[in-house]
Design a protein around this motif. Structure first.
Motif, mmCIF file in Angstrom:
data_model
loop_
_atom_site.group_PDB
_atom_site.id
_atom_site.type_symbol
_atom_site.label_atom_id
_atom_site.label_comp_id
_atom_site.label_asym_id
_atom_site.label_seq_id
_atom_site.Cartn_x
_atom_site.Cartn_y
_atom_site.Cartn_z
ATOM 1 N N MET A 215 71.878 25.518 -12.945
ATOM 2 C CA MET A 215 70.679 26.151 -12.442
ATOM 3 C C MET A 215 70.094 25.311 -11.311
ATOM 4 N N ASP A 216 69.602 25.991 -10.318
ATOM 5 C CA ASP A 216 69.050 25.326 -9.148
ATOM 6 C C ASP A 216 67.546 25.139 -9.354
ATOM 7 N N ASP A 217 67.128 23.891 -9.595
ATOM 8 C CA ASP A 217 65.709 23.630 -9.800
ATOM 9 C C ASP A 217 64.964 23.733 -8.483
ATOM 10 N N LYS A 218 63.850 24.425 -8.513
ATOM 11 C CA LYS A 218 63.012 24.599 -7.323
ATOM 12 C C LYS A 218 61.762 23.755 -7.498
ATOM 13 N N LYS A 219 61.238 23.326 -6.360
ATOM 14 C CA LYS A 219 59.960 22.636 -6.411
ATOM 15 C C LYS A 219 59.086 23.213 -5.310
ATOM 16 N N GLN A 220 57.802 23.122 -5.519
ATOM 17 C CA GLN A 220 56.862 23.654 -4.540
ATOM 18 C C GLN A 220 56.475 22.557 -3.559
ATOM 19 N N ILE A 221 56.549 22.911 -2.285
ATOM 20 C CA ILE A 221 56.059 22.009 -1.249
ATOM 21 C C ILE A 221 55.126 22.793 -0.345
ATOM 22 N N ASP A 222 54.239 22.100 0.311
ATOM 23 C CA ASP A 222 53.350 22.734 1.280
ATOM 24 C C ASP A 222 53.910 22.504 2.674
ATOM 25 N N VAL A 223 54.067 23.589 3.397
ATOM 26 C CA VAL A 223 54.531 23.525 4.777
ATOM 27 C C VAL A 223 53.309 23.691 5.663
ATOM 28 N N ARG A 224 53.106 22.735 6.534
ATOM 29 C CA ARG A 224 51.964 22.777 7.460
ATOM 30 C C ARG A 224 52.497 22.983 8.869
ATOM 31 N N ILE A 225 52.241 24.168 9.388
ATOM 32 C CA ILE A 225 52.709 24.512 10.720
ATOM 33 C C ILE A 225 51.507 24.640 11.645
ATOM 34 N N ALA A 226 51.558 23.875 12.724
ATOM 35 C CA ALA A 226 50.513 23.913 13.745
ATOM 36 C C ALA A 226 49.156 23.637 13.105
ATOM 37 N N ASP A 227 48.140 24.380 13.525
ATOM 38 C CA ASP A 227 46.795 24.204 12.978
ATOM 39 C C ASP A 227 46.485 25.222 11.889
ATOM 40 N N PHE A 228 47.505 25.856 11.359
ATOM 41 C CA PHE A 228 47.309 26.902 10.362
ATOM 42 C C PHE A 228 47.239 26.306 8.958
ATOM 43 N N ALA A 229 46.732 27.090 8.039
ATOM 44 C CA ALA A 229 46.598 26.647 6.646
ATOM 45 C C ALA A 229 47.984 26.341 6.066
ATOM 46 N N PRO A 230 48.052 25.397 5.133
ATOM 47 C CA PRO A 230 49.334 25.085 4.497
ATOM 48 C C PRO A 230 49.903 26.317 3.793
ATOM 49 N N ILE A 231 51.229 26.408 3.806
ATOM 50 C CA ILE A 231 51.921 27.505 3.153
ATOM 51 C C ILE A 231 52.715 26.912 1.989
ATOM 52 N N PRO A 232 52.360 27.269 0.751
ATOM 53 C CA PRO A 232 53.145 26.758 -0.376
ATOM 54 C C PRO A 232 54.441 27.567 -0.512
ATOM 55 N N ILE A 233 55.562 26.865 -0.594
ATOM 56 C CA ILE A 233 56.837 27.557 -0.791
ATOM 57 C C ILE A 233 57.671 26.832 -1.835
ATOM 58 N N LEU A 234 58.545 27.585 -2.484
ATOM 59 C CA LEU A 234 59.473 27.010 -3.451
ATOM 60 C C LEU A 234 60.798 26.760 -2.752
ATOM 61 N N VAL A 235 61.313 25.554 -2.888
ATOM 62 C CA VAL A 235 62.581 25.205 -2.258
ATOM 63 C C VAL A 235 63.451 24.422 -3.231
ATOM 64 N N SER A 236 64.749 24.517 -3.017
ATOM 65 C CA SER A 236 65.694 23.686 -3.759
ATOM 66 C C SER A 236 65.641 22.283 -3.186
ATOM 67 N N GLU A 237 66.054 21.331 -3.977
ATOM 68 C CA GLU A 237 66.048 19.937 -3.528
ATOM 69 C C GLU A 237 66.847 19.771 -2.232
ATOM 70 N N TYR A 238 67.971 20.465 -2.127
ATOM 71 C CA TYR A 238 68.809 20.322 -0.930
ATOM 72 C C TYR A 238 68.209 21.002 0.300
ATOM 73 N N GLU A 239 67.190 21.843 0.132
ATOM 74 C CA GLU A 239 66.548 22.521 1.258
ATOM 75 C C GLU A 239 65.374 21.745 1.841
ATOM 76 N N VAL A 240 64.867 20.775 1.130
ATOM 77 C CA VAL A 240 63.641 20.084 1.534
ATOM 78 C C VAL A 240 63.759 19.478 2.926
ATOM 79 N N GLU A 241 64.837 18.786 3.199
ATOM 80 C CA GLU A 241 65.001 18.134 4.502
ATOM 81 C C GLU A 241 65.021 19.169 5.632
#
Length: 97
Positions: free
Chosen positions: A1-27
């Motif tokens: 099973m592919d464990d997902k974790k939530q990270i906040d993506v901050r793009i430009a001056d916009f509000a953070p976007i919480p997304i679920l990603v696999s460990e290998y997708e984080v980078e």
């Protein structure tokens, strides 16, 4: 099973976007976040007086979409060239006289 974790993506001056990603997708997600934000800042500085932040972000989105589809087309062309080369090589190597 592919464990997902939530990270906040901050793009430009916009509000953070919480997304679920696999460990290998984080980078890759952080690289995309950094590159989009960098281009947005450059273009905001250049076009900020004549365009809204949303218009600038639309320009950034279009630029990355264009790059993606250009890469896809080049990759497709490369696959065709390699396939043709492989067929020609096989034909040459398998030729018996």
């Amino acid at each position: 099973m592919d464990d997902k974790k939530q990270i906040d993506v901050r793009i430009a001056d916009f509000a953070p976007i919480p997304i679920l990603v696999s460990e290998y997708e984080v980078e890759a997600v952080h690289a995309a976040e950094d590159n989009v934000t960098h281009l947005w800042k450059v273009w905001k500085k250049r076009y900020g007086k004549e365009k809204s932040p949303i218009e600038i972000m639309a320009m950034v989105a279009f630029q990355f979409a264009k790059l993606y589809y250009t890469k896809e087309e080049l990759e497709s062309d490369m696959i065709k060239i390699l396939t043709d080369f492989e067929k020609a090589l096989d034909s040459h190597l398998l030729k018996t006289e």
